[in-house]
Design a protein around this motif. Structure first.
Motif, mmCIF file in Angstrom:
data_model
loop_
_atom_site.group_PDB
_atom_site.id
_atom_site.type_symbol
_atom_site.label_atom_id
_atom_site.label_comp_id
_atom_site.label_asym_id
_atom_site.label_seq_id
_atom_site.Cartn_x
_atom_site.Cartn_y
_atom_site.Cartn_z
ATOM 1 N N GLU A 173 -3.946 4.279 -6.165
ATOM 2 C CA GLU A 173 -4.581 4.466 -4.927
ATOM 3 C C GLU A 173 -3.677 3.623 -3.733
ATOM 4 O O GLU A 173 -3.457 4.428 -2.682
ATOM 5 N N GLU A 174 -3.002 2.814 -3.918
ATOM 6 C CA GLU A 174 -2.045 2.215 -2.736
ATOM 7 C C GLU A 174 -0.989 3.180 -2.516
ATOM 8 O O GLU A 174 -0.523 3.462 -1.460
ATOM 9 N N THR A 186 -1.820 6.481 -0.595
ATOM 10 C CA THR A 186 -2.420 6.535 0.595
ATOM 11 C C THR A 186 -1.531 6.821 1.881
ATOM 12 O O THR A 186 -0.260 6.792 1.472
#
Length: 120
Positions: free
Chosen positions: A108-109, A112
């Motif tokens: 997820e990081e 982004t």
């Protein structure tokens, strides 16, 4: 600075130059005002245990304890879930402010917008 820097360190004290490079870049990015997330995997997770950074030395390099303190003061320090479990480590064994998270959080990081990911 609007971009986030995610750094994944996959080497521990057995590869001192690579380990120190990751911490140096992370601490420098924090000092530059970047949002920094440093992930420790494999034997690098030991650096998140109190006292381990103090025992690490590398000639002509900033003390790892200082670099780690800079990351903890202005960034995020994460230990890999599986790596922690393989070493019988819990959040209670780690430096204050260190979290344990796994691949979903890492993915997820790095996916982004405006994120730069580096692996050492």
């Amino acid at each position: 600075m609007s971009r986030t820097l995610v750094i994944k360190l996959t080497a521990g004290a057995e590869e001192p130059e690579r380990a120190n490079q990751a911490f140096t870049v992370a601490a420098t990015a924090v000092a530059s005002g970047a949002t920094v997330s440093l992930w420790l995997t494999g034997d690098a997770v030991w650096f998140a245990v109190p006292g381990r950074a103090e025992s690490f030395t590398l000639p002509h390099a900033a003390p790892l304890r200082d670099l780690l303190a800079a990351v903890l003061a202005g960034g995020t320090l994460t230990v890999c879930t599986q790596c922690a479990k393989r070493r019988d480590l819990t959040e209670g064994d780690l430096l204050p402010g260190t979290r344990i998270a796994g691949a979903p959080a890492f993915t997820e990081e790095i996916l982004t917008d405006d994120v730069q990911a580096i692996v050492y």
